[in-house]
Structures are given as structure tokens and as C-alpha cells.
Design an enzyme around this catalytic site. Structure first.
Site, mmCIF file in Angstrom:
data_model
loop_
_atom_site.group_PDB
_atom_site.id
_atom_site.type_symbol
_atom_site.label_atom_id
_atom_site.label_comp_id
_atom_site.label_asym_id
_atom_site.label_seq_id
_atom_site.Cartn_x
_atom_site.Cartn_y
_atom_site.Cartn_z
ATOM 1 N N ARG A 113 0.820 -1.214 0.000
ATOM 2 C CA ARG A 113 0.000 0.000 0.000
ATOM 3 C C ARG A 113 0.852 1.261 0.000
ATOM 4 N NH1 ARG A 113 -5.322 -1.319 2.662
ATOM 5 N NH2 ARG A 113 -5.398 0.770 3.506
ATOM 6 N N LYS A 130 3.305 5.126 -16.308
ATOM 7 C CA LYS A 130 4.051 3.952 -15.818
ATOM 8 C C LYS A 130 5.535 4.264 -15.751
ATOM 9 C CE LYS A 130 1.562 2.141 -14.488
ATOM 10 N NZ LYS A 130 0.138 2.037 -14.471
ATOM 11 N N GLU A 162 6.342 6.761 -12.927
ATOM 12 C CA GLU A 162 5.999 6.209 -11.616
ATOM 13 C C GLU A 162 7.067 5.258 -11.073
ATOM 14 O OE1 GLU A 162 2.421 3.920 -12.014
ATOM 15 O OE2 GLU A 162 1.766 4.382 -9.980
ATOM 16 N N LYS A 208 -0.457 2.480 -2.824
ATOM 17 C CA LYS A 208 -1.284 1.677 -3.731
ATOM 18 C C LYS A 208 -2.717 2.201 -3.764
ATOM 19 C CE LYS A 208 -2.428 -1.655 -6.454
ATOM 20 N NZ LYS A 208 -2.077 -1.424 -7.866
HETATM 21 O O1 M6R Z 1 -7.481 2.253 -6.855
HETATM 22 P P1 M6R Z 1 -7.688 3.282 -7.941
HETATM 23 O O2 M6R Z 1 -7.786 2.668 -9.275
HETATM 24 O O3 M6R Z 1 -8.845 4.189 -7.650
HETATM 25 O O4 M6R Z 1 -6.378 4.159 -7.913
HETATM 26 C C1 M6R Z 1 -6.264 5.293 -8.717
HETATM 27 C C2 M6R Z 1 -4.823 5.733 -8.849
HETATM 28 O O5 M6R Z 1 -4.316 6.091 -7.594
HETATM 29 C C3 M6R Z 1 -3.953 4.634 -9.451
HETATM 30 O O6 M6R Z 1 -4.441 4.204 -10.673
HETATM 31 C C4 M6R Z 1 -2.504 5.146 -9.643
HETATM 32 O O7 M6R Z 1 -2.475 6.132 -10.613
HETATM 33 C C5 M6R Z 1 -1.592 3.974 -10.008
HETATM 34 N N1 M6R Z 1 -0.507 3.908 -9.096
HETATM 35 C C6 M6R Z 1 -1.025 4.059 -11.355
HETATM 36 O O8 M6R Z 1 -0.194 2.992 -11.659
#
Ligand code: M6R
Length: 609
Positions: A27, A486, A489, A604
Site C-alpha cells: 500500500r 508507468k 511512476e 497503492k
Molecule cells: O485504486 P484506484 O484505481 O482508484 O487508484 C487510482 C490511482 O491512484 C492509481 O491508478 C494510480 O495512478 C496507479 N498507481 C497508477 O499505476
């Protein structure tokens, strides 16, 4: 984001707590801590900055055992990452508490408490433990004190509380931040996420907003927000120890990239009959809701937002229905013009993203219409708060960088496009043709994954780069955005995505030999225009990496490497072209030696605003 584990048992629980914290590491966090309580030693606490491993070292050094305890991984919001700010927080050696969420009125509470209690941290959490303490001082029981304190809080919380005077009680409470109770034999556990408890139990109870639970080894009593004793159902988790392990893979991210063919099969499983979708699988009253839909309003964050952007192309071009997409953190704070009879579609892997939940509530309040959640976690807040649910069934996604969650979201969204589209442009033959393409995806993606070593070699070119541009056109533009997200990140390379047609309106100025330009080029009606854009890059000395449909027979040449991708129908191309970009980011990050599964500063599931 922060993680909570707690346990009350006849045996030593410290290793259960530690194992739970390790399972919550995905997380994202910056420090960790644990407290145990006993009638002989009172409250004992250890905390450490950094990884759970540091806490484990402390645990091994000290004779730290107990049969009632709480533990926490902290992701800093109020106050820097430090041992002092790490949870559990303790008041007068009498109460220890762990907290997920944020307390909005913490400054006011702190001002009231400062005469009475000595503050040792900069956190918003510390006011909660002092508030509980002050109610204990006034003669309330632990349960009454936690209840009274929770009523003073404005904001979101999931709490685990233990007290020196009641070593045989574990208190749990939540509002706006998830908490589950794991049910064992003669023992109970609490956790912010059931995955933390899988080695000890698969039976769990989900607490609802405003619930407070008093837990002993043999009993569990839950009081709801109205003060009534309630029985919450016991559920059985489908997670197994294996499903949340890393298996033969070096990183969860790589495992999850490779799981995409089977995850997508799961997304499709049992939803198609006679080459058409079974509408009832969207919910018992789905047809009635879909019949009224005149507009689709998508709300999401991050990668899930990119899935929404692709779905917009599909809703408008395939289904013929209007669709708006907005980042949840923007939607929730502006004054959107309400389009009645909209379907509010939230997209979220975790279903706990605070901005997405708040934006959904706002859209409902404004009167947009009924809601549907595209989500990967069945028990999540988003699922519970939506009229309809479309589970992505990706299986647990542990790597912070979203991979299989994204491609399964797209498969689920295409299903939604088709059923809503039945009321507009989608005929049975269009539906069965597109479903045929979706069904081919597991096989197609197995082919794409065979590019693994070629992409690993390509990643070498990026090792010394500081910036990268991603280009796409049409529904491939959000694919380029996802590729850029990606890369930044997990490799920390600055990356931007542009619709290729925008290049000459500004970003072309950045292009030179030090700026790699990555393009996604399926064989569609925009290909001719994309080729022109690629020439514009080449003419400025830019180095191109083009993921191109193999049937177009584009050859690599000086300053342009072409990676041929299996020829697929345009409807599924965004899903197919996402996978090589995931592999590229993964291998670049691996060369750079970053913490791929837990990239710095990220969590996460973003459960705070
Ligand atoms: O759990 P969620 O899909 O709502 O999360 C949204 C974003 O925090 C999440 O997609 C974030 O951008 C990822 N770490 C991207 O890889």
C-alpha cells in the site's frame, strides 16, 4: 497508504502482526510500529522509520511478545516520516492507538488538549488517543471513551485501540476508511485490508461507517452509528496465500503483467451467452437503469482515469452515446452542469480512492443519476455505495503500478459500452464481433508477452535518459498517457504524453537526440497522420521507438526502432498496445534499480485526499 493490523488471541500475536504488516507493504508507507498490552507489563511499543524489516529487526532484538496488540504502517500526511510520528500513538502509557485516514479538526482538538496532555508527534492521529484518554479520565469505559472520542472527530478514520486497564479487549472503529475483523477460533484480528490476515483466517466481517466493535478472545460486539447492536455477516475471502504471493517472479509488477491473459479471461467468464452479453450480470435492475441512460459521466483517478478516457472513445464511436470523463479530484470541487439521466461510472482498482468516492457522492448529490462502479475489490466502499457493480476480477494487484487492473478495466468497460450501446448504435452483429475480439485477447496477449526479451534489450537505451515523450492518436492517446505514467511512476524518468497531432503546437521544441519518443501505432484510419507526425520527430533529430502493427511492415531505420505488434482489430488495440509499454517501464526501472513494487512517495490505494 497507511495499514492497520490488530490481534487478540491466546498465543503471542507479534508475528501475526508483523506478517500482516508485510502483506500491507504494497500500500506504500514510510514507517511502521507495533504495540502489545498485558496485565503484567502494560503497554509496550516499538516503532521504526523505513521498512517493516527494520521493525522486524527491533522485534528480534527485544523480548517483545503479547497476546493483544495493534500494528501500523504509516504513509505521512501530517508531519514528516519519522519514528516519533509513526503509530501506534500512546497517551499516558494508558492507551495505544493506530489510525488510518485524516482528521480535519485536529488543530482545534489539539488546541483544547494542549494544557492537559504532552504531545510527542506532529500527527493528526495523536489528538484521537488523547481524546480517548480524557474520556477514560472522566470515568468512561474503554468502549464508551472510544465512542465519545469518535463523535468529536471530523474526517475519516479506521482505528485499532488497546488499553493498559483492559488488556483483554481490542477496540475497532471506522468511518470513511475501511476496516475488517478477521474471525478465528478463539481469536480475532483486525485489518485495513483482508489480505493482511489471509495466513490466519479467510473469514471476515466488514465494518460499516460509524461502527465500533468491542472484541475479546471469545466475543465480538458491534454497535452501529445509531448505537444499536448489529450483526454484520461473516464473509469468506477468495484470496489464498498463493494468490497474494510473488511466485517465480522478481517483482509483483512483472507477475501482474504476466497474469493479464488469465485475468482478462476472468473478466469475461460467465458474462457471455450465444455470443452476446448477459445483461443481468450487471445487476438485477441493470436493464431498467440502462434503459434511462442518456449520458455517461466517468469519474476516476490515475490509471483508472486513463481507462475512462479510452472508454469515452468507445462510448461515443461504438455505442453512440455521449460520454464525459473527469479526474475525480477536479470533479468533486467544481460546479458541473448536471446532465440528468446520466450513468455515473466510477472506475477504481481499490474502490477506496478517497477522491473517487467523494466525487461519486457529489455526482449523486447533484442529481446526475444512478451509479455503476467498475472495480476490482468486491468489499470496497465504492462497490458498496454504487447502484450497479461491474467487477473486473483481475485478482489481487499488489504492485503500486497498476497493470492488470487497467487492462481488465478496459475489458469490463467495453462490455458496458456494448450493453448500453444496445439502446443506441450497437447491433447484435457488432456486439458479437467485438466480443469475439475480446475473447481473443488472452491468446493475443500471450503473443505480445513473447516480446519480453526484445523490450528488455530496448530498455537499455533509456537508462541514461531523463525525459521521454509518448505519442498516440485517437483511443491510443490515453494508452500513451498510461505509458508515460508507468515510466515516471517506477523509473522516475520524466515522461509526458501528447496526442501526436499536438506535437507541432509546442512539444516539438523539446525534441532532440536526448529525448526518446515512443509511439503506439496500430493499423487504423489515423495511421497516415501518425506517420507524418513521426517524420516531424525524425526531421528534428529525435529518436523514435514505434510499437507498430506488424501487418503494416514498417521497418526499423536510423533513429527509428520498430517493435512489431501482432495485428489486431482496432476495438481491442488499446488493451494490446498497453502491455509492451508496461514491460518497457518495468525493464527501465529494473535497470535503474528502483523499488519497482513500492515506488518512492506513492501508495497503492490513496485513501486520503
Ligand atoms: O485504486 P484506484 O484505481 O482508484 O487508484 C487510482 C490511482 O491512484 C492509481 O491508478 C494510480 O495512478 C496507479 N498507481 C497508477 O499505476
Amino acid at each position: 497508504m497507511c495499514g492497520i493490523v490488530g490481534a487478540i488471541a491466546e498465543r503471542d500475536v507479534t508475528h501475526i502482526l508483523l506478517e500482516g504488516l508485510k502483506r500491507l507493504e504494497y500500500r506504500g508507507y514510510d514507517s511502521a510500529g507495533m504495540a502489545v498490552v498485558s496485565s503484567t507489563s502494560g503497554i509496550e511499543r516499538i516503532r521504526s522509520l523505513g521498512k517493516v524489516k527494520e521493525l522486524e529487526n527491533l522485534l528480534n532484538d527485544e523480548n517483545f511478545t503479547g497476546s493483544t496488540g495493534i500494528a501500523h504502517t504509516r504513509w505521512a500526511t501530517h508531519g514528516k516520516p519519522s519514528e516519533q510520528n509513526a503509530h501506534p500513538h500512546v497517551c499516558n502509557e494508558r492507551v495505544a492507538l493506530v489510525h488510518n485516514g485524516t482528521i480535519e479538526n485536529h488543530e482545534q482538538l489539539r488546541a483544547n488538549q494542549e494544557n492537559q496532555f504532552k504531545f510527542t508527534s506532529e500527527t493528526d492521529t495523536e489528538v484521537i488517543v488523547h481524546q480517548v484518554c480524557s474520556y477514560l479520565d472522566s470515568g468512561k469505559s474503554l468502549f464508551e471513551a472510544v465512542l465519545a472520542a469518535s463523535k468529536d472527530l471530523v474526517g475519516a478514520y479506521a482505528l485499532g485501540v488497546v488499553s493498559r486497564d483492559n488488556p483483554d479487549i481490542l477496540l475497532a472503529a471506522c468511518y470513511g476508511s475501511p476496516l475488517v475483523i478477521g474471525v478465528g477460533v478463539g481469536e480475532y484480528f483486525i485489518a485495513s485490508d483482508i489480505s493482511a490476515l489471509i495466513p490466519v483466517t479467510q473469514q471476515y466481517i466488514v465494518l460499516e461507517d460509524g461502527d465500533i466493535a468491542e472484541i475479546t478472545r471469545q466475543s465480538l460486539q458491534i454497535i452501529d452509528k445509531d448505537g444499536k447492536t448489529v450483526d454484520r455477516p461473516i464473509k469468506i475471502s477468495e484470496l489464498s496465500v498463493e494468490s497474494i504471493g510473488r511466485g517465480k517472479y522478481k517483482h509483483y509488477m512483472l507477475k501482474e503483467i504476466y497474469e493479464q491473459p488469465s485475468s482478462i479471461s476472468q473478466t469475461l467468464e460467465g458474462r457471455i451467452h450465444n455470443n452476446l452479453l448477459i445483461e443481468e450480470t450487471f445487476g438485477i435492475n441493470a436493464a431498467e437503469i440502462f434503459d434511462k441512460v442518456k449520458n455517461v459521466q466517468i469519474i476516476a483517478c490515475g490509471t483508472s482515469y486513463h481507462a475512462g478516457l479510452i472508454a469515452k472513445y468507445w462510448f461515443e464511436s461504438i455505442a453512440g452515446i455521449r460520454c464525459n470523463v473527469e479526474v475525480a479530484s477536479e470533479f468533486r470541487y467544481r460546479d458541473p452542469v448536471v446532465i440528468e439521466d446520466s450513468l455515473i461510472v466510477t472506475i477504481s482498482q481499490s474502490g477506496e480512492t478517497s477522491d473517487t468516492i467523494a466525487a461519486l457522492n457529489e455526482a449523486k448529490r447533484l442529481g446526475f443519476g444512478k451509479s455503476l462502479a467498475v472495480c476490482n475489490v468486491p468489499e470496497s466502499s465504492l462497490v458498496r455505495n454504487s447502484d450497479l457493480v461491474l467487477m473486473t476480477r483481475a485478482g489481487p494487484e499488489i504492485g503500486v503500478a497498476s497493470t492488470k487492473a487497467f487492462t481488465t478495466q478496459l475489458v469490463a468497460l467495453m462490455q458496458l459500452v456494448l450493453v448500453i450501446g444496445r439502446r443506441y448504435k450497437v447491433t447484435d452483429s457488432i456486439e458479437s464481433e467485438i466480443l469475439g475480439h475480446l475473447k481473443s485477447l488472452p491468446r493475443v496477449l500471450e503473443e505480445v508477452l513473447k516480446l519480453d526479451s526484445e523490450i528488455e534489450a530496448l530498455a537499455e537505451d533509456f537508462n541514461d535518459k531523463h525525459h521521454a515523450l509518448f505519442l498516440g492518436r485517437g483511443s491510443q492517446y490515453p494508452v500513451a498517457m498510461e505509458g508515460a505514467l508507468k515510466l515516471k511512476e517506477i523509473s522516475y524518468i520524466h515522461a509526458e504524453a501528447y496526442p501526436a497531432g499536438e506535437l507541432k503546437h509546442g512539444p516539438l521544441a523539446l525534441v532532440d537526440e536526448s529525448m526518446p519518443v515512443i509511439a503506439v501505432a496500430p493499423n487504423n484510419e489515423l495511421m497516415g497522420k501518425l506517420k507524418t507526425n513521426l517524420h516531424e520527430v525524425k526531421a528534428r533529430g529525435g529518436v523514435l521507438y514505434v510499437f507498430a502493427d506488424e501487418s503494416m511492415l514498417i521497418e526499423s531505420e536510423d533513429n527509428m526502432k520498430v517493435i512489431p505488434i501482432i495485428a489486431v482489430h482496432n476495438s481491442i488495440a488499446p488493451i494490446v498496445y498497453t502491455v509492451p509499454l508496461q514491460l518497457l517501464s518495468y525493464y527501465v526501472a529494473r535497470l535503474k534499480g528502483t523499488d519497482i513494487d513500492q515506488p518512492r512517495n506513492l501508495a497503492k490505494s490513496v485513501t486520503v485526499e
